[in-house]
Write a protein that holds these residues in place. Structure first.
Motif, PDB file in Angstrom:
ATOM      1  N   UNK A  90      14.645  -9.229  -5.182  1.00 48.31           N
ATOM      2  CA  UNK A  90      13.904  -9.935  -5.983  1.00 48.31           C
ATOM      3  C   UNK A  90      12.292  -9.827  -5.516  1.00 48.31           C
ATOM      4  N   UNK A  91      12.240 -10.198  -4.483  1.00 47.24           N
ATOM      5  CA  UNK A  91      10.592 -10.184  -4.083  1.00 47.24           C
ATOM      6  C   UNK A  91      10.339  -8.671  -3.968  1.00 47.24           C
ATOM      7  N   UNK A  92      11.003  -7.768  -3.624  1.00 47.51           N
ATOM      8  CA  UNK A  92      10.484  -6.577  -3.519  1.00 47.51           C
ATOM      9  C   UNK A  92      10.140  -6.058  -4.793  1.00 47.51           C
ATOM     10  N   UNK A  93      11.128  -6.222  -5.775  1.00 45.15           N
ATOM     11  CA  UNK A  93      10.801  -5.642  -7.063  1.00 45.15           C
ATOM     12  C   UNK A  93       9.600  -6.495  -7.703  1.00 45.15           C
ATOM     13  N   UNK A  94       9.333  -7.599  -7.694  1.00 46.24           N
ATOM     14  CA  UNK A  94       8.207  -8.190  -8.221  1.00 46.24           C
ATOM     15  C   UNK A  94       6.940  -7.353  -7.566  1.00 46.24           C
ATOM     16  N   UNK A  95       6.712  -7.246  -6.352  1.00 50.03           N
ATOM     17  CA  UNK A  95       5.888  -6.506  -5.659  1.00 50.03           C
ATOM     18  C   UNK A  95       5.738  -5.082  -6.093  1.00 50.03           C
ATOM     19  N   UNK A  96       7.003  -4.479  -6.226  1.00 50.38           N
ATOM     20  CA  UNK A  96       6.922  -2.968  -6.500  1.00 50.38           C
ATOM     21  C   UNK A  96       6.356  -2.757  -7.884  1.00 50.38           C
ATOM     22  N   UNK A  97       6.612  -3.728  -8.836  1.00 50.60           N
ATOM     23  CA  UNK A  97       6.517  -3.469 -10.448  1.00 50.60           C
ATOM     24  C   UNK A  97       5.655  -4.225 -10.933  1.00 50.60           C
ATOM     25  N   UNK A  98       4.696  -5.337 -10.140  1.00 53.89           N
ATOM     26  CA  UNK A  98       3.926  -6.041 -10.929  1.00 53.89           C
ATOM     27  C   UNK A  98       2.902  -6.488  -9.717  1.00 53.89           C
ATOM     28  N   UNK A  99       3.409  -7.118  -8.818  1.00 50.95           N
ATOM     29  CA  UNK A  99       2.240  -7.962  -8.025  1.00 50.95           C
ATOM     30  C   UNK A  99       1.131  -6.891  -7.623  1.00 50.95           C
ATOM     31  N   UNK A 100       1.427  -5.974  -7.018  1.00 50.38           N
ATOM     32  CA  UNK A 100       0.699  -5.123  -6.351  1.00 50.38           C
ATOM     33  C   UNK A 100      -0.463  -4.592  -7.219  1.00 50.38           C
ATOM     34  N   UNK A 101      -0.242  -4.607  -8.767  1.00 52.32           N
ATOM     35  CA  UNK A 101      -1.427  -4.105  -9.517  1.00 52.32           C
ATOM     36  C   UNK A 101      -2.285  -5.346  -9.965  1.00 52.32           C
ATOM     37  N   UNK A 102      -2.117  -6.565  -9.468  1.00 49.00           N
ATOM     38  CA  UNK A 102      -3.075  -7.547  -9.933  1.00 49.00           C
ATOM     39  C   UNK A 102      -4.432  -7.210  -9.222  1.00 49.00           C
ATOM     40  N   UNK A 103      -5.576  -7.624 -10.212  1.00 46.72           N
ATOM     41  CA  UNK A 103      -6.876  -7.371  -9.583  1.00 46.72           C
ATOM     42  C   UNK A 103      -7.153  -7.791  -8.246  1.00 46.72           C
ATOM     43  N   UNK A 104      -6.752  -8.994  -7.876  1.00 46.11           N
ATOM     44  CA  UNK A 104      -6.944  -9.474  -6.752  1.00 46.11           C
ATOM     45  C   UNK A 104      -6.106  -8.758  -5.552  1.00 46.11           C
ATOM     46  N   UNK A 105      -4.856  -8.462  -5.746  1.00 48.92           N
ATOM     47  CA  UNK A 105      -4.294  -7.845  -4.856  1.00 48.92           C
ATOM     48  C   UNK A 105      -4.800  -6.262  -4.479  1.00 48.92           C
ATOM     49  N   UNK A 106      -5.248  -5.681  -5.680  1.00 51.10           N
ATOM     50  CA  UNK A 106      -5.862  -4.389  -5.554  1.00 51.10           C
ATOM     51  C   UNK A 106      -7.068  -4.300  -4.397  1.00 51.10           C
ATOM     52  N   UNK A 107      -7.603  -5.334  -4.261  1.00 51.10           N
ATOM     53  CA  UNK A 107      -8.495  -5.239  -3.431  1.00 51.10           C
ATOM     54  C   UNK A 107      -8.240  -5.478  -1.921  1.00 51.10           C
ATOM     55  N   UNK A 108      -6.927  -5.690  -1.453  1.00 52.35           N
ATOM     56  CA  UNK A 108      -6.450  -5.787  -0.215  1.00 52.35           C
ATOM     57  C   UNK A 108      -6.427  -4.507   0.261  1.00 52.35           C
ATOM     58  N   UNK A 109      -6.875  -4.447   1.609  1.00 51.29           N
ATOM     59  CA  UNK A 109      -6.748  -2.667   2.155  1.00 51.29           C
ATOM     60  C   UNK A 109      -5.204  -2.423   2.313  1.00 51.29           C
ATOM     61  N   UNK A 110      -5.095  -1.166   2.097  1.00 52.84           N
ATOM     62  CA  UNK A 110      -3.623  -0.545   2.268  1.00 52.84           C
ATOM     63  C   UNK A 110      -2.740  -0.437   0.889  1.00 52.84           C
ATOM     64  N   UNK A 111      -3.209  -1.458   0.033  1.00 51.53           N
ATOM     65  CA  UNK A 111      -2.591  -1.326  -1.393  1.00 51.53           C
ATOM     66  C   UNK A 111      -2.973  -0.100  -2.243  1.00 51.53           C
TER      67      UNK A 111
END
Length: 209
Positions: free
Chosen positions: A46-67
């Motif tokens: 569940x956590x992996x799918x949340x990250x892989x399909x949605x969380x990583x695209x959030x504007x705040x997360x997009x500013x994290x190095x490596x994303x």
């Protein structure tokens, strides 16, 4: 399927390390952790799918190095071929094309749609190089049957510079095994829709074919 196997392997390794650790510390293995294996796999999935399909695209997360930079959506742009027609000695005129990027945090696939053909990526990635993001991919181009007499199936590669955060422009070059090359420039983007063909892509931008 591959994602599920990877998660199961990771959880299994964690459980085994925990059991061995308790064995080494207390002189006997603590097998209680095995009862939670299925729960751990479910939670991890569940956590992996949340990250892989949605969380990583959030504007705040997009500013994290490596994303990876999100380029998901249908892009409208221009293809400029540098091929020289031997009959006229001129380059073909620039044409409107569409690029469709389907992307998760771990995978990206790309389609390039023109009025005569469709190119589909075989290998593709969005990577950071010296602080800048690049979209690179290898592709197979399949021309429409009506133009096969002058445009055969071919392979090629493409490299784009990804500008902006959120991404506002894709600009790059392509090379093919037909000894042709050219430039691609995309500045308009529909983030929500992923077109299947040229006509659908044109419709997203209010154009008709």
């Amino acid at each position: 399927m591959k994602r599920t196997i990877i998660i199961r392997v990771v959880v299994a390794v964690v459980v085994v390390v925990f059991v061995i650790g308790t064995w080494a510390q207390d002189g006997r293995p603590d097998l209680a952790a095995l009862k939670f294996f299925s729960v751990a796999v479910l939670a991890s999935t569940l956590v992996f799918n949340l990250w892989d399909f949605w969380l990583w695209r959030l504007p705040l997360i997009q500013r994290v190095p490596g994303v990876p930079r999100s380029i998901r959506g249908t892009w409208k742009g221009t293809l400029t071929s540098l091929w020289v027609d031997p009959a006229t000695g001129n380059n073909p005129p620039p044409k409107t094309v569409y690029l469709v990027a389907q992307q998760t945090a771990s995978l990206v696939t790309v389609k390039l749609l023109t009025d005569e053909s469709k190119s589909t990526s075989a290998l593709a990635s969005v990577s950071e190089v010296d602080g800048s993001f690049l979209l690179t991919y290898l592709y197979l181009n399949r021309p429409d049957m009506r133009v096969e007499h002058r445009s055969r199936i071919h392979h090629g590669s493409t490299v784009f510079d990804v500008s902006g955060n959120p991404a506002r422009r894709l600009k790059g070059r392509y090379w093919t095994d037909r000894d042709s090359k050219g430039e691609l420039d995309f500045e308009e983007r529909d983030k929500k829709n992923l077109a299947d063909d040229f006509a659908e892509a044109a419709g997203l931008f209010g154009e008709t074919t």
